[in-house]
Design a protein around this motif. Sequence first.
Motif, PDB file in Angstrom:
ATOM      1  N   LEU A  64       0.710  -1.304   0.077  1.00 16.89           N
ATOM      2  CA  LEU A  64      -0.186  -0.031  -0.039  1.00 16.89           C
ATOM      3  C   LEU A  64       0.890   1.247   0.055  1.00 16.89           C
ATOM      4  CD1 LEU A  64      -2.573  -0.935   2.580  1.00 16.89           C
ATOM      5  CD2 LEU A  64      -2.759  -1.140   0.181  1.00 16.89           C
ATOM      6  N   ALA A  65       1.914   1.338   0.885  1.00 16.26           N
ATOM      7  CA  ALA A  65       2.868   2.263   0.921  1.00 16.26           C
ATOM      8  C   ALA A  65       3.427   2.550  -0.365  1.00 16.26           C
ATOM      9  CB  ALA A  65       4.025   2.143   2.128  1.00 16.26           C
ATOM     10  N   GLU A  66       3.844   1.524  -1.043  1.00 16.95           N
ATOM     11  CA  GLU A  66       4.567   1.589  -2.421  1.00 16.95           C
ATOM     12  C   GLU A  66       3.478   2.227  -3.496  1.00 16.95           C
ATOM     13  OE1 GLU A  66       7.534  -0.053  -2.787  1.00 16.95           O
ATOM     14  OE2 GLU A  66       7.534   0.799  -5.199  1.00 16.95           O
ATOM     15  N   ALA A  67       2.242   1.817  -3.402  1.00 20.75           N
ATOM     16  CA  ALA A  67       0.981   2.234  -4.263  1.00 20.75           C
ATOM     17  C   ALA A  67       1.061   3.837  -3.957  1.00 20.75           C
ATOM     18  CB  ALA A  67      -0.250   1.725  -4.131  1.00 20.75           C
ATOM     19  N   ALA A  68       0.873   4.282  -2.586  1.00 28.66           N
ATOM     20  CA  ALA A  68       0.772   5.552  -2.333  1.00 28.66           C
ATOM     21  C   ALA A  68       1.774   6.510  -2.690  1.00 28.66           C
ATOM     22  CB  ALA A  68       0.386   5.676  -0.810  1.00 28.66           C
ATOM     23  N   GLY A  69       2.791   6.056  -2.894  1.00 28.12           N
ATOM     24  CA  GLY A  69       4.025   6.866  -3.165  1.00 28.12           C
ATOM     25  C   GLY A  69       4.319   8.088  -2.195  1.00 28.12           C
ATOM     26  N   ALA A  70       5.338   8.872  -2.648  1.00 28.57           N
ATOM     27  CA  ALA A  70       5.886   9.926  -1.621  1.00 28.57           C
ATOM     28  C   ALA A  70       4.871  11.056  -1.476  1.00 28.57           C
ATOM     29  CB  ALA A  70       7.071  10.404  -2.392  1.00 28.57           C
ATOM     30  N   GLN A  71       4.133  11.031  -2.441  1.00 34.55           N
ATOM     31  CA  GLN A  71       2.880  12.359  -2.064  1.00 34.55           C
ATOM     32  C   GLN A  71       1.788  11.712  -1.015  1.00 34.55           C
ATOM     33  OE1 GLN A  71       3.828  14.893  -2.928  1.00 34.55           O
ATOM     34  NE2 GLN A  71       5.292  13.897  -4.062  1.00 34.55           N
ATOM     35  N   GLY A  72       1.460  10.377  -1.024  1.00 40.72           N
ATOM     36  CA  GLY A  72       0.693   9.650  -0.081  1.00 40.72           C
ATOM     37  C   GLY A  72       1.160   9.309   1.230  1.00 40.72           C
ATOM     38  N   SER A  73       0.379   8.194   2.038  1.00 39.72           N
ATOM     39  CA  SER A  73       0.962   7.940   3.214  1.00 39.72           C
ATOM     40  C   SER A  73       0.169   6.436   3.482  1.00 39.72           C
ATOM     41  CB  SER A  73       0.614   8.719   4.451  1.00 39.72           C
ATOM     42  OG  SER A  73      -0.924   8.819   4.461  1.00 39.72           O
ATOM     43  N   ALA A  74       0.892   5.790   4.287  1.00 40.22           N
ATOM     44  CA  ALA A  74       0.485   4.476   4.749  1.00 40.22           C
ATOM     45  C   ALA A  74       0.596   4.274   6.415  1.00 40.22           C
ATOM     46  CB  ALA A  74       1.095   3.053   3.978  1.00 40.22           C
ATOM     47  N   CYS A  75      -0.353   3.816   7.050  1.00 34.73           N
ATOM     48  CA  CYS A  75      -0.270   3.690   8.423  1.00 34.73           C
ATOM     49  C   CYS A  75      -0.723   2.103   8.358  1.00 34.73           C
ATOM     50  CB  CYS A  75      -1.229   4.457   9.062  1.00 34.73           C
ATOM     51  SG  CYS A  75      -1.005   6.204   9.151  1.00 34.73           S
ATOM     52  N   GLY A  76      -0.308   1.441   9.452  1.00 34.06           N
ATOM     53  CA  GLY A  76      -0.579   0.070   9.922  1.00 34.06           C
ATOM     54  C   GLY A  76      -0.652  -0.008  11.467  1.00 34.06           C
ATOM     55  N   LEU A  77      -1.989  -0.638  11.843  1.00 30.96           N
ATOM     56  CA  LEU A  77      -2.025  -0.697  13.287  1.00 30.96           C
ATOM     57  C   LEU A  77      -2.446  -2.069  13.507  1.00 30.96           C
ATOM     58  CD1 LEU A  77      -3.951   0.985  15.786  1.00 30.96           C
ATOM     59  CD2 LEU A  77      -5.297  -1.010  15.021  1.00 30.96           C
ATOM     60  N   ASP A  78      -1.939  -2.840  14.604  1.00 28.08           N
ATOM     61  CA  ASP A  78      -2.119  -4.278  14.900  1.00 28.08           C
ATOM     62  C   ASP A  78      -1.857  -4.235  16.510  1.00 28.08           C
ATOM     63  OD1 ASP A  78      -2.012  -6.944  13.126  1.00 28.08           O
ATOM     64  OD2 ASP A  78      -1.510  -7.120  15.465  1.00 28.08           O
ATOM     65  N   LYS A  79      -2.762  -5.287  17.196  1.00 33.20           N
ATOM     66  CA  LYS A  79      -2.594  -5.499  18.437  1.00 33.20           C
ATOM     67  C   LYS A  79      -1.608  -5.975  18.917  1.00 33.20           C
ATOM     68  CE  LYS A  79      -5.847  -7.638  21.794  1.00 33.20           C
ATOM     69  NZ  LYS A  79      -6.842  -8.785  21.578  1.00 33.20           N
ATOM     70  N   SER A  80      -0.690  -6.551  18.101  1.00 31.14           N
ATOM     71  CA  SER A  80       0.575  -7.439  18.391  1.00 31.14           C
ATOM     72  C   SER A  80       1.670  -6.466  18.312  1.00 31.14           C
ATOM     73  CB  SER A  80       0.605  -8.858  17.582  1.00 31.14           C
ATOM     74  OG  SER A  80       1.957  -9.322  17.673  1.00 31.14           O
ATOM     75  N   ALA A  81       2.362  -6.285  19.707  1.00 27.04           N
ATOM     76  CA  ALA A  81       3.651  -5.407  19.354  1.00 27.04           C
ATOM     77  C   ALA A  81       4.828  -6.411  18.714  1.00 27.04           C
ATOM     78  CB  ALA A  81       3.874  -5.207  21.071  1.00 27.04           C
ATOM     79  N   ASP A  82       4.573  -7.742  18.934  1.00 28.70           N
ATOM     80  CA  ASP A  82       5.935  -8.193  18.287  1.00 28.70           C
ATOM     81  C   ASP A  82       5.609  -7.991  16.707  1.00 28.70           C
ATOM     82  OD1 ASP A  82       6.870  -9.319  20.365  1.00 28.70           O
ATOM     83  OD2 ASP A  82       5.689 -11.056  20.466  1.00 28.70           O
ATOM     84  N   PHE A  83       4.583  -8.301  16.253  1.00 32.96           N
ATOM     85  CA  PHE A  83       4.364  -7.986  14.556  1.00 32.96           C
ATOM     86  C   PHE A  83       4.442  -6.720  14.298  1.00 32.96           C
ATOM     87  CE2 PHE A  83       0.916 -11.412  13.213  1.00 32.96           C
ATOM     88  CZ  PHE A  83       1.836 -12.378  13.111  1.00 32.96           C
ATOM     89  N   ILE A  84       4.130  -5.680  15.247  1.00 30.65           N
ATOM     90  CA  ILE A  84       4.561  -4.278  14.767  1.00 30.65           C
ATOM     91  C   ILE A  84       6.003  -3.980  14.932  1.00 30.65           C
ATOM     92  CG2 ILE A  84       4.298  -1.984  15.592  1.00 30.65           C
ATOM     93  CD1 ILE A  84       1.805  -2.589  14.082  1.00 30.65           C
ATOM     94  N   LYS A  85       6.754  -4.317  15.722  1.00 23.98           N
ATOM     95  CA  LYS A  85       8.195  -4.552  15.696  1.00 23.98           C
ATOM     96  C   LYS A  85       8.667  -5.229  14.484  1.00 23.98           C
ATOM     97  CE  LYS A  85      11.544  -6.140  18.838  1.00 23.98           C
ATOM     98  NZ  LYS A  85      11.933  -6.750  20.047  1.00 23.98           N
ATOM     99  N   GLU A  86       8.164  -6.154  14.088  1.00 30.34           N
ATOM    100  CA  GLU A  86       8.744  -6.778  12.836  1.00 30.34           C
ATOM    101  C   GLU A  86       8.444  -6.179  11.804  1.00 30.34           C
ATOM    102  OE1 GLU A  86      10.796  -9.075  12.224  1.00 30.34           O
ATOM    103  OE2 GLU A  86      10.523  -9.866  10.082  1.00 30.34           O
ATOM    104  N   ALA A  87       7.335  -5.513  11.545  1.00 31.58           N
ATOM    105  CA  ALA A  87       6.652  -4.653  10.670  1.00 31.58           C
ATOM    106  C   ALA A  87       7.621  -3.487  10.437  1.00 31.58           C
ATOM    107  CB  ALA A  87       5.111  -4.180  10.777  1.00 31.58           C
ATOM    108  N   GLN A  88       8.013  -2.779  11.618  1.00 35.57           N
ATOM    109  CA  GLN A  88       9.007  -1.620  11.561  1.00 35.57           C
ATOM    110  C   GLN A  88      10.380  -2.214  10.937  1.00 35.57           C
ATOM    111  OE1 GLN A  88       8.121  -0.573  15.328  1.00 35.57           O
ATOM    112  NE2 GLN A  88       6.931   1.037  15.009  1.00 35.57           N
ATOM    113  N   ARG A  89      10.801  -3.235  11.371  1.00 34.87           N
ATOM    114  CA  ARG A  89      12.091  -3.767  10.851  1.00 34.87           C
ATOM    115  C   ARG A  89      11.899  -3.680   9.319  1.00 34.87           C
ATOM    116  NH1 ARG A  89      14.844  -7.858   9.188  1.00 34.87           N
ATOM    117  NH2 ARG A  89      13.111  -9.113   8.909  1.00 34.87           N
ATOM    118  N   ARG A  90      10.924  -4.481   8.885  1.00 39.44           N
ATOM    119  CA  ARG A  90      10.739  -4.815   7.342  1.00 39.44           C
ATOM    120  C   ARG A  90      10.865  -3.504   6.673  1.00 39.44           C
ATOM    121  NH1 ARG A  90       8.198 -10.424   6.006  1.00 39.44           N
ATOM    122  NH2 ARG A  90       9.052 -11.605   7.651  1.00 39.44           N
TER     123      ARG A  90
END
Length: 266
Positions: A64-90
């Motif tokens: 989604l972030a790729e499609a939104a490009g520099a002029q757009g934005s992508a946010c992700g929310l999840d209940k799992s702190a472990d998943f969010i940490k891995e998402a940030q790392r990626r």
Amino acid sequence: MELSKFKALNDVDSVNAYISALEAFDGIAELQELKDLARTRGGVAAGKSILDVGCGFGLETRRLAEAAGAQGSACGLDKSADFIKEAQRRAEAGGQSIDYQTGDAAALPYGDGSFDCARAERILIYLTDFRAALCEMRRVLKPSGKIALIEPDFSTNTINISDRTLARRVLDHEIETAVENSFLPGPLVLALKDLGFANIEISSRALIFPQDLAASYFSSLAVNALKSSKITTSENEAWQTELDDLKARNAIFATISYFLFTADAP
Ligand SMILES: C[S@@+](CC[C@H](N)C(=O)[O-])C[C@H]1O[C@@H](n2cnc3c(N)ncnc32)[C@H](O)[C@@H]1O
């Protein structure tokens, strides 16, 4: 693997097995078709502000972030702190700027009318009150903003185990225990209408499980049913033997139907 753990992944010892399973699932061609459709019908395009609710470790959020490009934005929310940490790392490893947050779908930490598009995939099935999450998605969408939801119907799970009565009992146990809303797609139409969403479109794909994923998932279903005394030890042994044999012959036939809902916010 117990799908019910997706309700609170912070409680599991290791999230790696769940990451591998989600990655394998993400590779299923029919699911990719639905994801593509979700992006097109869900209004995802350059310059758009996009929210991924229950984003996991960001498999789709990064697209989604790729499609939104520099002029757009992508946010992700999840209940799992472990998943969010891995998402940030990626995201960091891929040089992408994505705003990830740990939080609850029923209390989104964003202002009213913040997004052009909001999507959720395989999260509403886990929520005791999926309507609360839909209300929140409606609130954070701009007027006429686009929602896209991808969810399965567990009553469509199939596996080519020859003892059909045994198969029904094992699959029924999964329906009863794996998620909060096993038959979500049906109620979803009315829920969207009740919340004032317009132009509701629905598409479906039968997902064909790859052999390895089918073997591990359907093996665990019988083990779970045994633990709950829904089947006997010998029935579980027969199940596992037949599944192993099918896998050795590359002949497991296992499917589940997924549904895409897209609509416009009021
Ligand atoms: C099956 S995973 C799907 C993840 C991702 N959407 C994907 O398709 O790869 C379900 C996700 O829902 C998240 N989840 C479960 N309950 C939640 C809640 N109340 N609020 C936010 N996320 C939740 C889980 O942590 C998990 O990441």
